[in-house]
Design a protein around this motif. Structure first.
Motif, PDB file in Angstrom:
ATOM      1  N   LYS A  75       0.774  -1.785   0.338  1.00 16.08           N
ATOM      2  CA  LYS A  75      -0.138   0.131   0.298  1.00 16.08           C
ATOM      3  C   LYS A  75       1.115   1.456   0.216  1.00 16.08           C
ATOM      4  O   LYS A  75       0.397   2.039  -0.014  1.00 16.08           O
ATOM      5  CB  LYS A  75      -0.884   0.098   1.425  1.00 16.08           C
ATOM      6  N   ASP A  76       2.509   1.112   0.470  1.00 16.60           N
ATOM      7  CA  ASP A  76       3.053   2.257   0.332  1.00 16.60           C
ATOM      8  C   ASP A  76       3.364   2.558  -0.979  1.00 16.60           C
ATOM      9  O   ASP A  76       4.466   3.842  -1.205  1.00 16.60           O
ATOM     10  CB  ASP A  76       4.109   2.164   1.203  1.00 16.60           C
ATOM     11  N   VAL A  77       3.352   1.656  -2.122  1.00 21.52           N
ATOM     12  CA  VAL A  77       3.728   1.744  -3.099  1.00 21.52           C
ATOM     13  C   VAL A  77       2.901   2.448  -4.688  1.00 21.52           C
ATOM     14  O   VAL A  77       1.649   1.812  -4.214  1.00 21.52           O
ATOM     15  CB  VAL A  77       4.109   0.735  -4.027  1.00 21.52           C
ATOM     16  N   GLU A  78       3.354   3.202  -4.853  1.00 22.93           N
ATOM     17  CA  GLU A  78       2.077   3.851  -5.461  1.00 22.93           C
ATOM     18  C   GLU A  78       1.934   3.338  -7.044  1.00 22.93           C
ATOM     19  O   GLU A  78       0.564   2.286  -7.812  1.00 22.93           O
ATOM     20  CB  GLU A  78       2.476   5.742  -6.152  1.00 22.93           C
ATOM     21  N   ASN A  79       2.904   2.866  -7.853  1.00 26.33           N
ATOM     22  CA  ASN A  79       2.841   1.609  -9.076  1.00 26.33           C
ATOM     23  C   ASN A  79       3.716   1.011  -9.096  1.00 26.33           C
ATOM     24  O   ASN A  79       4.738   1.041  -8.949  1.00 26.33           O
ATOM     25  CB  ASN A  79       2.740   2.471 -10.231  1.00 26.33           C
ATOM     26  N   ILE A  80       3.667   0.310  -8.543  1.00 23.39           N
ATOM     27  CA  ILE A  80       4.760  -1.559  -8.645  1.00 23.39           C
ATOM     28  C   ILE A  80       5.834  -1.373  -9.701  1.00 23.39           C
ATOM     29  O   ILE A  80       6.532  -1.983  -9.115  1.00 23.39           O
ATOM     30  CB  ILE A  80       3.854  -3.021  -8.331  1.00 23.39           C
ATOM     31  N   GLU A  81       4.738  -1.605 -11.626  1.00 25.05           N
ATOM     32  CA  GLU A  81       6.097  -1.642 -12.298  1.00 25.05           C
ATOM     33  C   GLU A  81       6.881  -1.133 -12.332  1.00 25.05           C
ATOM     34  O   GLU A  81       8.405  -1.556 -12.230  1.00 25.05           O
ATOM     35  CB  GLU A  81       5.457  -2.362 -13.167  1.00 25.05           C
ATOM     36  N   PRO A  82       7.017   0.432 -12.496  1.00 26.11           N
ATOM     37  CA  PRO A  82       8.118   1.305 -12.166  1.00 26.11           C
ATOM     38  C   PRO A  82       9.237   0.779 -10.869  1.00 26.11           C
ATOM     39  O   PRO A  82      10.289   0.627 -11.167  1.00 26.11           O
ATOM     40  CB  PRO A  82       7.739   2.425 -12.061  1.00 26.11           C
ATOM     41  N   LEU A  83       8.891   0.268  -9.923  1.00 28.47           N
ATOM     42  CA  LEU A  83       9.364  -0.029  -9.027  1.00 28.47           C
ATOM     43  C   LEU A  83      10.663  -1.574  -9.750  1.00 28.47           C
ATOM     44  O   LEU A  83      11.839  -1.403  -8.486  1.00 28.47           O
ATOM     45  CB  LEU A  83       8.928  -0.077  -7.861  1.00 28.47           C
ATOM     46  N   ILE A  84       9.782  -2.465  -9.925  1.00 24.87           N
ATOM     47  CA  ILE A  84      10.073  -3.523 -10.243  1.00 24.87           C
ATOM     48  C   ILE A  84      11.422  -3.395 -11.223  1.00 24.87           C
ATOM     49  O   ILE A  84      12.754  -3.981 -11.126  1.00 24.87           O
ATOM     50  CB  ILE A  84       9.185  -4.460 -10.846  1.00 24.87           C
ATOM     51  N   GLN A  85      11.268  -2.308 -12.043  1.00 21.97           N
ATOM     52  CA  GLN A  85      12.040  -2.013 -13.180  1.00 21.97           C
ATOM     53  C   GLN A  85      13.443  -0.889 -12.423  1.00 21.97           C
ATOM     54  O   GLN A  85      14.752  -1.447 -12.999  1.00 21.97           O
ATOM     55  CB  GLN A  85      11.421  -0.869 -14.371  1.00 21.97           C
ATOM     56  N   LEU A  86      12.946  -0.165 -11.484  1.00 22.66           N
ATOM     57  CA  LEU A  86      14.070  -0.147 -10.811  1.00 22.66           C
ATOM     58  C   LEU A  86      15.223  -0.629 -10.174  1.00 22.66           C
ATOM     59  O   LEU A  86      16.626  -0.127 -10.664  1.00 22.66           O
ATOM     60  CB  LEU A  86      13.367   1.051  -9.963  1.00 22.66           C
ATOM     61  N   ALA A  87      14.471  -1.692  -9.252  1.00 19.29           N
ATOM     62  CA  ALA A  87      15.256  -2.985  -9.277  1.00 19.29           C
ATOM     63  C   ALA A  87      15.714  -3.400 -10.287  1.00 19.29           C
ATOM     64  O   ALA A  87      17.120  -3.587  -9.499  1.00 19.29           O
ATOM     65  CB  ALA A  87      14.356  -3.919  -7.580  1.00 19.29           C
ATOM     66  N   GLN A  88      15.645  -3.308 -10.820  1.00 18.10           N
ATOM     67  CA  GLN A  88      16.496  -4.360 -12.263  1.00 18.10           C
ATOM     68  C   GLN A  88      17.625  -3.251 -12.288  1.00 18.10           C
ATOM     69  O   GLN A  88      19.003  -4.366 -12.558  1.00 18.10           O
ATOM     70  CB  GLN A  88      15.515  -4.836 -13.067  1.00 18.10           C
ATOM     71  N   GLN A  89      17.004  -2.097 -12.661  1.00 22.76           N
ATOM     72  CA  GLN A  89      18.607  -1.584 -12.803  1.00 22.76           C
ATOM     73  C   GLN A  89      19.763  -1.166 -12.130  1.00 22.76           C
ATOM     74  O   GLN A  89      20.819  -1.123 -11.801  1.00 22.76           O
ATOM     75  CB  GLN A  89      17.908   0.231 -12.809  1.00 22.76           C
ATOM     76  N   TYR A  90      19.434  -1.086 -10.430  1.00 22.41           N
ATOM     77  CA  TYR A  90      19.923  -0.916  -9.775  1.00 22.41           C
ATOM     78  C   TYR A  90      20.855  -2.398  -9.375  1.00 22.41           C
ATOM     79  O   TYR A  90      21.787  -2.506  -9.220  1.00 22.41           O
ATOM     80  CB  TYR A  90      19.622  -0.837  -8.551  1.00 22.41           C
ATOM     81  N   LYS A  91      19.991  -3.103  -9.875  1.00 24.70           N
ATOM     82  CA  LYS A  91      20.817  -5.282  -9.938  1.00 24.70           C
ATOM     83  C   LYS A  91      22.301  -5.028 -10.717  1.00 24.70           C
ATOM     84  O   LYS A  91      22.755  -5.452 -10.122  1.00 24.70           O
ATOM     85  CB  LYS A  91      19.566  -5.785  -9.772  1.00 24.70           C
ATOM     86  N   GLN A  92      21.457  -4.709 -11.893  1.00 22.84           N
ATOM     87  CA  GLN A  92      22.523  -3.860 -13.086  1.00 22.84           C
ATOM     88  C   GLN A  92      23.685  -3.336 -12.658  1.00 22.84           C
ATOM     89  O   GLN A  92      24.955  -4.213 -13.306  1.00 22.84           O
ATOM     90  CB  GLN A  92      22.044  -4.273 -14.371  1.00 22.84           C
ATOM     91  N   HIS A  93      23.416  -2.029 -12.225  1.00 20.57           N
ATOM     92  CA  HIS A  93      24.105  -1.288 -11.999  1.00 20.57           C
ATOM     93  C   HIS A  93      24.180  -0.703 -10.795  1.00 20.57           C
ATOM     94  O   HIS A  93      23.107  -0.272  -9.992  1.00 20.57           O
ATOM     95  CB  HIS A  93      23.837   0.349 -13.140  1.00 20.57           C
TER      96      HIS A  93
END
Length: 271
Positions: free
Chosen positions: A7-25
């Motif tokens: 409920k503290d996440v406005e939009n899950i998909e962009p958060l997943i994409q951001l996590a992928q970016q941090y995982k790669q870099h």
């Protein structure tokens, strides 16, 4: 912002994409947390969540300090107007504001007692820190939820879907199945996974468990629930295996039926 549940996440998909970016870099924002301090408070121990949180903060340039509450300092009292004549020495309403001045963020890990459902599901410990600390609070697992683990689960599912040789023509079927364990375990991981995967909205969600092991409906809404494991596993694309104790007659194990153990034979009906 606090991070306690989906409920503290406005939009899950962009958060997943951001996590992928941090995982790669991992060090792409190495100065973002410069001059900031994260306090990690553990009311129960952890290995993976503790280490991954510390490393993530350090990758952002943030200083981290870990404090094992009750072992390295006073045992805290959380009840309002409590008479502190027992093991507790300091009240959270006195300790939390001080911590809020020392730290820019607090990351807190608590655990249910599995004795009184109303006490555990009130999330008293983490909510008292939110009430008194005055800084954002991150859940490293609470009595009822484990949001960081659930976000990571969605990240894993997303990565598997992206790397699949043949993209699925429909929503993937994700099955959360109960399995036996030697002692009663909390519902928090199962609650949290159900909450996040349903909120994500990109999967057909099935939860299977023996009778009388129902989870709190507030977390499972949107999922199909069945007591027939093999039926649930048919054509599943992802299978999440977890034990949890009873919710209604709280914190118990009625049986450890070996028939619910996952086997290669059972998984042969999945994708």
């Amino acid at each position: 912002n606090h991070f306690i549940s989906v409920k503290d996440v406005e939009n899950i998909e962009p958060l997943i994409q951001l996590a992928q970016q941090y995982k790669q870099h991992p060090h792409k924002d190495a100065s973002l947390g410069k001059g900031k301090r994260l306090g990690c408070l553990f009311l129960n121990p952890s290995m993976r969540t503790r280490l991954s949180t510390q490393i993530a903060a350090q990758n952002l340039g943030m200083e981290t300090i870990v404090f094992n509450v009750g072992q390295e300092g006073w045992a805290l009292e959380f009840e309002e107007e409590a008479i502190m004549s027992g093991k507790t020495v300091e009240h959270v309403k006195d300790a939390a504001p001080i911590l809020g001045k020392y730290f820019d963020l607090l990351a807190i890990r608590t655990f249910p007692g599995l004795k009184v459902k109303e006490e555990d599901y009130s999330e008293l410990y983490i909510r008292q820190f939110i009430k008194y600390a005055g800084v954002p609070v991150i859940s490293l697992e609470s009595a009822t939820l484990h949001p960081l683990q659930s976000l990571t689960d969605l990240l894993t599912i997303s990565e598997c879907l992206e790397s699949a040789k043949a993209p699925l023509k429909k929503k993937p079927k994700v099955v959360l199945t109960w399995a036996p364990h030697v002692k009663p375990l909390p519902q928090c991981v199962a609650n949290s996974f159900a909450q996040w995967i349903n909120a994500w909205g990109k999967a057909e969600v099935v939860i299977t468990h023996p009778e009388e092991y129902e989870l709190d409906p507030q977390f499972t809404q949107g999922a199909t629930i069945t007591h027939h494991q093999e039926e649930a596993l048919a054509n599943a694309d992802f299978v999440y295996v977890k034990n949890w104790s009873t919710y209604t007659d709280y914190g118990r194990i009625y049986c450890n039926d070996p028939k619910w153990m996952l086997t290669h034979k059972k998984l042969s009906s999945t994708n």
